[in-house]
Structure formats: structure tokens, C-alpha cells
Design an enzyme around this catalytic site. Sequence first.
Site, PDB file in Angstrom:
ATOM      1  N   CYS A  13       0.833  -1.203   0.000  1.00 39.46           N
ATOM      2  CA  CYS A  13       0.000   0.000   0.000  1.00 39.46           C
ATOM      3  C   CYS A  13       0.871   1.257   0.000  1.00 39.46           C
ATOM      4  CB  CYS A  13      -0.910  -0.033   1.234  1.00 39.46           C
ATOM      5  SG  CYS A  13      -1.797   1.491   1.560  1.00 39.46           S
ATOM      6  N   CYS A  72       0.143   3.732   2.798  1.00 35.16           N
ATOM      7  CA  CYS A  72       0.624   3.175   4.075  1.00 35.16           C
ATOM      8  C   CYS A  72       2.119   3.428   4.231  1.00 35.16           C
ATOM      9  CB  CYS A  72       0.366   1.671   4.139  1.00 35.16           C
ATOM     10  SG  CYS A  72      -1.367   1.179   4.094  1.00 35.16           S
TER      11      CYS A  72
END
Length: 148
Positions: free
Chosen positions: A69, A72
Site C-alpha cells: 500500500c 501506508c
Amino acid sequence: MAAGVKLVCLDCGQVNRVPGDRLDARPKCGTCGAGLMEPAVRELDPAVLDKAARTDEVPLVVDFWAPWCGPCRMMAPEFVKAAAALGGRARLAKIDTEAHPRATQGRNIRGIPTLILYRGGREIARQAGAQQSQAIVGWVRNAAGVAA
């Protein structure tokens, strides 16, 4: 002496009771010796997450993330800065949802990164999306009533 505060060791999962006035003194786990209120982000496994979410009496902020991600990965250093800024006022941890998909079950997580704030055995706030460190700190202070 101040009343004891329950904290789960994020390394071994043991429940510790720490005098409230000693939280800033870097208390250690009575079983494994790991720091309980370190100003750093800790990686969790699902069993410790479940136990800490149910037990901790100090705010526990958990970042649900995955290595693939992009947002993230962008937020990771900001989350570390927020942990340092919050010091002994809250504990910040993260759990890799790819390595531990069970961690999202029953938590109604629809996207990552998602921050969930636990205190006293229940979820008290949630925030989705990448955030800057100042926004994370402000959110924790506001949602958990943590002093500056």
C-alpha cells in the site's frame, strides 16, 4: 501512590499494572523486560492486538497497513514521528494486514491505512487514510482527551 493502570506488553502479551504516576518513567514488563511506554511504533500480532485492545487503559493507536500500500508506506514515517510526539501519553502500534488478515475480521476495515484508537477495552475513534504526524497527534489528543 497513584492507582495502577493496566497495560499489555506488546512483546510477550503479559498484562502489567503500572502506577499511573510512573507511566513517564519508562516502565518495563515484569515478565520479559520490554518497555511498556516507549515513544516508538511497535509491530503487533493478532493475539497481542486483541488482548491489548480489550485490556489497555492507556490509549492504544493501531495502524492497519500492508507493505504493498503506497499511502501506508508514505504514512509510516509520520506515524513514527507521532509516536515520539505523544511520548508516554499513548502507545502506537501497527499490524500488517497482509501477513495477518485475521486482524481485520470483525473490525469493519474497508481500506488501509486505517487508524483505530482503543482505550479501556473498546474502540473510541477511527480514521482512514494517510495522515501527517501533526494530524495524528491532534486526532489522538482530541479523541482520547490526552494532554499536550
